[in-house]
Structures are given as C-alpha cells and as structure tokens.
Design a protein around this motif. Structure first.
Motif, PDB file in Angstrom:
ATOM      1  N   ASN A 445       9.197  35.719  48.087  1.00 37.45           N
ATOM      2  CA  ASN A 445       8.039  36.256  47.966  1.00 37.45           C
ATOM      3  C   ASN A 445       7.270  35.960  46.958  1.00 37.45           C
ATOM      4  N   PHE A 446       7.114  35.705  46.142  1.00 39.28           N
ATOM      5  CA  PHE A 446       6.063  35.836  44.948  1.00 39.28           C
ATOM      6  C   PHE A 446       5.333  34.673  44.651  1.00 39.28           C
ATOM      7  N   PHE A 450       0.461  36.247  46.200  1.00 43.76           N
ATOM      8  CA  PHE A 450       1.437  36.982  46.478  1.00 43.76           C
ATOM      9  C   PHE A 450       0.906  37.591  45.030  1.00 43.76           C
ATOM     10  N   MET A 451       1.054  36.913  43.891  1.00 42.27           N
ATOM     11  CA  MET A 451       1.260  37.324  42.439  1.00 42.27           C
ATOM     12  C   MET A 451       0.222  37.141  41.907  1.00 42.27           C
ATOM     13  N   THR A 452      -1.209  37.008  42.747  1.00 43.98           N
ATOM     14  CA  THR A 452      -2.927  37.007  42.725  1.00 43.98           C
ATOM     15  C   THR A 452      -2.663  38.836  43.954  1.00 43.98           C
ATOM     16  N   GLU A 453      -2.128  39.259  43.802  1.00 46.26           N
ATOM     17  CA  GLU A 453      -2.704  40.551  43.811  1.00 46.26           C
ATOM     18  C   GLU A 453      -1.282  40.960  43.645  1.00 46.26           C
ATOM     19  N   ASP A 458      -1.605  45.677  44.097  1.00 44.51           N
ATOM     20  CA  ASP A 458      -1.797  45.867  45.218  1.00 44.51           C
ATOM     21  C   ASP A 458      -0.411  45.434  45.423  1.00 44.51           C
ATOM     22  N   THR A 459      -0.051  44.820  46.549  1.00 41.63           N
ATOM     23  CA  THR A 459       1.862  44.648  47.207  1.00 41.63           C
ATOM     24  C   THR A 459       2.281  45.921  47.334  1.00 41.63           C
ATOM     25  N   TYR A 460       3.265  45.945  48.478  1.00 41.62           N
ATOM     26  CA  TYR A 460       3.919  46.397  48.161  1.00 41.62           C
ATOM     27  C   TYR A 460       4.554  46.820  47.257  1.00 41.62           C
ATOM     28  N   ILE A 461       5.471  45.383  46.115  1.00 45.28           N
ATOM     29  CA  ILE A 461       6.391  46.201  45.687  1.00 45.28           C
ATOM     30  C   ILE A 461       5.422  47.420  44.152  1.00 45.28           C
ATOM     31  N   ASN A 462       4.200  47.454  44.576  1.00 45.70           N
ATOM     32  CA  ASN A 462       3.464  48.263  43.573  1.00 45.70           C
ATOM     33  C   ASN A 462       2.740  49.850  44.480  1.00 45.70           C
ATOM     34  N   HIS A 463       3.359  49.244  45.414  1.00 42.94           N
ATOM     35  CA  HIS A 463       2.664  50.810  45.945  1.00 42.94           C
ATOM     36  C   HIS A 463       4.291  51.160  46.300  1.00 42.94           C
ATOM     37  N   THR A 467      13.153  53.251  43.248  1.00 42.44           N
ATOM     38  CA  THR A 467      14.130  52.179  42.443  1.00 42.44           C
ATOM     39  C   THR A 467      14.515  50.867  42.759  1.00 42.44           C
ATOM     40  N   PHE A 468      14.212  50.329  41.919  1.00 48.44           N
ATOM     41  CA  PHE A 468      14.263  48.011  41.998  1.00 48.44           C
ATOM     42  C   PHE A 468      15.724  48.263  41.803  1.00 48.44           C
TER      43      PHE A 468
END
Length: 778
Positions: A445-446, A450-453, A458-463, A467-468
């Motif tokens: 996905n990266f 995606f990495m620019t966002e 942004d992106t779902y991993i921020n919002h 846990t990861f």
C-alpha cells in the motif's frame, strides 16, 4: 520435484546406468548439479567462476559429433513444464553444425527435427527411461533461441531465450551431461571474461568519456603487438543488444604504420581489414558479441561493410546481416556514448599495464605505484575524508605533494574543488550498485501517492485508532525493519528527496496505540484513545505560516523526532537518509509507539517534512542516527578511479550523538537533534549556514538540551522574527476561556468564569484580562 541429495559422482552414475536407459537413480532430480557441467548462463544463473563456455563449442568432448548426448536447460522463471528441459541428441552432428548457435542464437530445424534427430523431455528421469517425449516443436524464427514454442503436447509460448531480441526469459543456464564422456577432461580455471577488470580504456565519448592516453592503442604498443593477435573492445550502452559489447579480434599482423584509432574513430575501412567469414577465410579479423564468445570462438559475426567516409566502427556490420545506426563518428553524429578498451590478457599470459604518465594538465605524477592503484584498497564507507586519509597513508615519505594533489592527477582535474567533486561522484557511482528498495517494498500500500499523504498526517494509518501489532501493515513494517532496512538502500518519498537543510523532522500530535508504555492511549480505546497524547518531549512555540502562538501548554502534548545527514554525497548518513526516516517515522514511532498525525489542525503543517518545510517552530526534538558497515574497493580501472561496494551492508539505528551548542566541550548531549546538528557542523560535515537555519526551527538549541519547555526560547524567537510580544501566562493570571491558538483545555478553568466564581466577587472590585494575538497593538 523434490530435492534428493546425491551420494555419488558422475562416474559412479555412469557405471550405474551402464550406458543404458530405463534405469532410475537417486541423482536424476531437478536439483541435481553433480552430474551436470554449466556451459552458459544469463541473469540469476550467470556464474562465470563455474561456467565452461568452451565445452559448448564445436570441439567439446561432452558433445561428440557422432551424437547421442544430453544437454539441459534450467530456467528459473519458466512455466513448470519448461523449468527443466532435457535435449537428447539421437543422430550425428553434420559438419558445420553448431550446437551453441542453435541453442543460444537461433533454434533451427536443419538437421534438428524433433523425434528424428533429437528428443525433448521435462526431466532427466523421463529422458533416461524414454518416456513422455515432447510432441511439438517449431523453429526458424530470426533471433529466437531454444526452444521457441516447443511443448510436451503442443504450442507453448513465452519460454524462449534470445541474445538479440530480449525475450520473455532472462534467468537461465545450459548444462552438458558429464556422463556423456568416458574420461572427463581437466577443467580449466575460470574467470569472468566479460567483465572490464582486465581491460584498459583508451577512448571514450559521452557517458563513457575519460581522459586517457590514446597512444596505448597505437600499433606497436604493449596492447597492440605487431607480431600476434590482439583484441579491442567497444562498449556502447545505448546501442541495440547485439552491439552493446563488441569484440574485435585481430588475426593477421599489423604493419607499424597502421592507424588503428583512425580505423575505429574516423573511417571504418576495408584496407587490410576484412571480416573473416565462411566465404572469406583469408580475412583479417573476427567480431563477437562478448569476450567469452571470442575466446571460445562461438557465434562469430557474418557480415561487414566499410568505406563510408568519416563513418566509424562498425558501420553496418552485424551478427547475421546489415544492422544500421550502431556506428560512431567524430564528425557525422551516430552513437554518442561509447568507449574503447584494449585487453590486458589472461592471468597466464598478461600484458603489462602501463605506468601512469602525465595527460596534459601539467600535474605531477602519482606518488603511489600503478600496481597499488590497479589492485586497489578497501575501506568502510566512501567519502572525501576517508579517501584522502587512505591515500595520504599510501604516499611514500619521498612524495612532495599531499593526497588531494595525487587525486587531482588521477581524476585529471585542475582544482582541489574539482578533485573533491570527483571523489563524491565516484562514491555515488559506487552506491548506485548497492541493492535498493522502495517504500512499496515495505508494504504494497505504501506507494508514492500514499507516502506523500502519510507525511502530511493523512491516510488511514494516521487516522485509525488501535494497535499495529498483528496487523498486516504492522508486521510488514517490523519485518522490513529487521530485514531489508538493514541491508538495502531505501529510496525516498516525494517531498523529502531534496531537503536543503540536511534534515527531516516529524512532530506527532496523537497516540493511537494502547499497551505499549508510550503516550497515554489505553484500553478501552473507545474511551481512552479518542484524542490521546504522545509522550511529551517538545514545546510548540508558534506556527510560521500564520504566526499563531502557543504559549505555555496551549498546544497540548507533542512529540518531535528527527534525523540529519552530512553534505558529502558518499556519506552513510546521506546515502541512507531514507532508511533512517523509515525507522523514525514508520517503525519507531508509528509501529512501536502508535504516534501519528500532525501537531496543528491545519494542512499547512505536515507531520513530517524537510526541516525548512515544517512551518512550525519548536523548542527541540529527539533524533536517531545510523551506524553502518559497507566495504568499498577503490582502484584505478577504465581510465579513472572507481569505487565498488561489497555485499556486506549492515545498518543499525541508534539514538544520535551530539555536542552541546552552549558548551563545545560537552560531547555527551545525545538524543537531541540540535546537538547532533552542532556536532556535524563542528566535524565539518555541514555548513554554518545549514546549522543556523536548522536552529531557526529548533529555537531552544542553546538551552540545556532536553529542556522541553524552553518558554523563554519561544518568546525570544517569536519576538526576534515577528517583532510582536509573545504572551506568556504567569502565576498571577488563570485562564478561564480560550479560542484558536490560545485554546488550552488542559489549563483552562471555565467554571471560574461563571456566576459562582470566587475570582469574580459579586461585590465587584476584580480584574479580567483578554489576550488577543492578532489584535492591534492597543
């Protein structure tokens, strides 16, 4: 097919088989390499040290002219039916029949018909038992090699190989069966005959240009003898595949006045210079598409033309016929990137390499012997400083100049600055050979978008919240950190590739992950992680884009971490800056701690950015550095110094080391980005301008490193830059309401702004204060 370990050699195998088919042994598996000798390889199957190309030629004892022998092709990426193919020759080979040409050049039908002259099988067991013979073959398509579209039951496309037409398969090897002979001949020592290690450059243009001595390929030089054959090589990276690498093998003797450079560079002439072909056995030279082919006498070219004024080598010469537009010329255009080389000979019959001589720029001779430069030296890393230190150690006591002057000679440049630039360019070229990865290799996905966002916050991993650990993205990040982040060079993210201040910083405003002992996110996440805080390690002073201030704790909790690198483009920190960024952002803070999102709810302020693009001023940041091992070999070849990396890259990520900007004798201020920047400056690795510009963002640089608050530094920086007063709450006042940049829920007591407030007595005589950041001075 399942791997089976073989417990005997090919001689015992031959005794077991007794020269008969129909006998199964434990060694006839796909993985068996005991009974086969590699004679050719490409791509992942290329192995010069263990490949015997001479045994794929017309005089190979493994390919008897009377027939009845086996050839094997292994193809890593082919379909299952074509991964392992056995060619079983049934009939004698007629005169002029070249097995090598048929398999590697063009798969032909003449004297080579399926199930008449040969049989094909998908494994050696079937071949030995005469079962499951293939039923279809086609042939005779220009430049397409074995097995064209032959298949077990019918047409199978996309499994062929080619030297001149690309082809769908690029990772394959050919082998001869060692039991084809009664007595195996001695195996000669092998070397990579197609590398440039034993060639000396004598001319170059465009990307292949080097300042070299053209007298080295004049008739009578050590490389161009008048009494025996010799070789000349042209490398042309932009030519078509058949012409990228051409070997000119001179067979007849030269006269002392033969102008060899003009022959190749000016007009490709037929005078005393004709191609040897079956129709012209009295010619002067042969052409080949590689040195390994030339030494084995395989696939000599069949066509040449000449004598077009000022049109150089090889005019329209080609392997099988006319091939245009591959020629070079000094004044008529043609190919613009090419180099010519002369051969240093085999290890058993070497040509003595030339000693260094001045090349016209008036520089003194190198004090280091040519033998040392040709053998080279190894060191960890490749920087201007490390190269100079090593060369200085090589200079004899009698040398009258320093290392940089010696290197000016070797790079054929006039100034110290040009020599330093040449070293960096050399090291960059070496780094380009290191295995590389991209962020999409971390997780599919990266990709770039995606990495620019992501770095914007942004992106779902921020919002998302939670846990990861155990997620697909989390495990991919963890695996990459323990694997390729430490052994490959990671490519950059758009927006972070051209940082002007040699540094990247991330400032995180939220903790999304419970149960990791970092921040205050906790289970149950729906109650305790809605807007949880990361661990506090910095003070947000003001936002540069609108000059909004954040006095006291009004910004809430933020956590900042960064990295920095040296100016030298060969430095580990420069070349692996994106490995470090991956560790800081995705692994250490997001995966391990759950720190995400930007600090200010504005698209103007990114979560991570080049230091000059952060748009906020903070008191400080933690930081990470890399500690690296990668061996480079530095030696003189192809007319210049070259840097070749080893295969030992290993990266470790550690808290950065620093020097206190307020006390240069205090070198123990670690895990502080400003102190690390100051250390790089003191070591001469970054400029004073870069240091000062970074300190404009890390405004608490001169406070005690580790002091998160530094409210005084915030006030000074704001007032110096903007000219307005920086409002700092004191113990005399209690905030009861706030909006915008002065909203501070953790330190605001709205209940004391109501009718029952003890600070607002009903009898009057009290004070209320309003602070307004953007109001007029009055």
């Amino acid at each position: 097919m399942e791997s089976v370990d073989c417990t005997h050699d090919w001689k015992t195998e031959k005794q077991i088989l007794g020269g008969k088919s129909g006998i199964r042994t434990e060694c006839q598996t796909f993985h068996d390499q005991v009974n086969w000798l590699q004679v050719y390889g490409k791509g992942s199957q290329e192995d010069p040290a263990n490949t015997y190309l001479e045994f794929f030629g017309p005089d190979s004892p493994y390919l008897p002219r009377e027939g009845y022998f086996y050839i094997r092709r292994l193809c890593v990426d082919c379909g299952d039916s074509h991964k392992d193919i056995i060619y079983k020759r049934l009939t004698p080979l007629p005169d002029g029949f070249s097995i090598f040409d048929y398999f590697v050049g063009e798969w032909a039908s003449q004297d080579n018909e399926l199930n008449e002259d040969f049989e094909l099988y998908s494994n050696m067991l079937d071949a030995l038992n005469d079962r499951n013979q293939w039923q279809f073959c086609n042939y005779d398509y220009y430049g397409i090699g074995f097995p064209r579209e032959c298949g077990p039951d019918g047409f199978v496309g996309g499994q062929w190989t080619s030297l001149t037409r690309g082809g769908p398969q690029s990772n394959y090897g050919f082998y001869v069966y060692r039991a084809n002979v009664d007595t195996e001949p001695p195996l000669p020592p092998q070397q990579d005959e197609d590398s440039l290690d034993r060639w000396w450059q004598v001319f170059g243009k465009g990307s292949q240009r080097n300042d070299v001595d053209p007298t080295l390929w004049e008739a009578g030089s050590p490389f161009i003898p008048l009494d025996r054959e010799f070789y000349i090589r042209r490398i042309c990276p932009n030519c078509r595949e058949s012409h990228k690498d051409i070997i000119y093998k001179r067979v007849t003797l030269l006269s002392a006045d033969f102008d060899l450079p003009s022959l190749f560079l000016d007009t490709w002439s037929s005078e005393d210079n004709k191609l040897i072909t079956p129709d012209n056995a009295e010619g002067d030279f042969e052409l080949y598409s590689s040195m390994s082919f030339a030494l084995a006498g395989l696939m000599p070219w069949q066509f040449c033309n000449y004598d077009d004024n000022n049109l150089g080598f090889p005019r329209d010469c080609g392997p099988d016929g006319l091939v245009g537009d591959q020629w070079n010329s000094l004044n008529r255009g043609g190919q613009s990137d090419y180099g010519y080389y002369v051969w240093l000979g085999t290890p058993d019959s070497p040509v003595v390499a030339p000693t260094f001589a001045p090349t016209g720029v008036g520089l003194p001779l190198s004090c280091v012997s040519s033998e040392v430069w040709i053998d080279g030296f190894s060191l960890n890393g490749c920087t201007v400083a490390s190269i100079l230190e090593e060369v200085e150690a090589l200079l004899p006591e009698t040398c009258t100049h320093e290392a940089l002057t010696d290197l000016k000679y070797l790079f054929n440049v006039d100034s110290d600055a040009d020599a330093r630039e040449s070293i960096q360019t050399m090291c960059e070229d070496g780094w380009s050979q290191v295995d590389a990865t991209e962020f999409q290799d971390v997780d599919p996905n990266f990709d770039s978008a995606f990495m620019t966002e992501y770095i914007q916050g942004d992106t779902y991993i921020n919002h998302d919240t939670g846990t990861f650990q155990g997620t697909a993205e989390g495990e991919n990040i963890a695996d990459f950190c323990e694997g390729q982040a430490k052994v490959t060079k990671l490519g950059g993210v758009d927006g972070l590739k051209e940082c002007q201040l040699n540094s990247i910083m991330c400032c995180f405003g939220r903790d999304r992950q419970p149960n990791d002992n970092n921040g205050n996110c906790a289970d149950p996440i729906e109650n305790n992680c809605v807007d949880a805080d990361p661990g506090d390690n910095s003070n947000l002073c003001y936002a540069e884009y609108d000059n909004s201030i954040y006095p006291g704790e009004s910004e809430g909790v933020i956590h900042c971490q960064g990295l920095a690198w040296a100016d030298d483009r060969g430095d580990f920190s420069y070349q692996l800056q994106h490995n470090n960024f991956f560790y800081v952002s995705l692994y250490d803070h997001m995966y391990q701690r759950g720190y995400v999102e930007n600090t200010v709810e504005s698209n103007e302020v990114p979560m991570c950015a080049c230091m000059e693009d952060m748009k906020i001023k903070v008191s400080r940041a933690d930081c990470t550095q890399i500690d690296v091992v990668l061996t480079f070999n530095i030696k003189y070849e192809r007319g210049s110094l070259r840097a070749s990396p080893g295969n030992d890259l290993h990266v470790e990520f550690n808290p950065c080391q620093g020097t206190n900007p307020s006390n240069e004798n205090d070198e123990s201020k670690n895990n502080d980005l400003a102190s690390h920047i100051f250390k790089l400056y003191k070591e001469g690795k970054i400029s004073e301008g870069t240091k000062d510009a970074v300190f404009d963002t890390l405004v608490g640089y001169d406070a005690e490193p580790g002091n998160n608050a530094s409210e005084e530094a915030c006030s000074r920086a704001y007032e110096d830059a903007i000219g307005d007063q920086y409002f700092t709450p004191t113990d005399e006042w209690l905030q009861v309401y706030g909006k915008g940049s002065l909203e501070d829920s953790a330190n605001t007591y709205l209940e004391f702004f109501g009718p029952d407030s003890p600070y607002l007595p009903r009898e009057g005589n009290f004070y209320i204060r309003r602070l307004c950041v953007d109001c007029g001075d009055s």
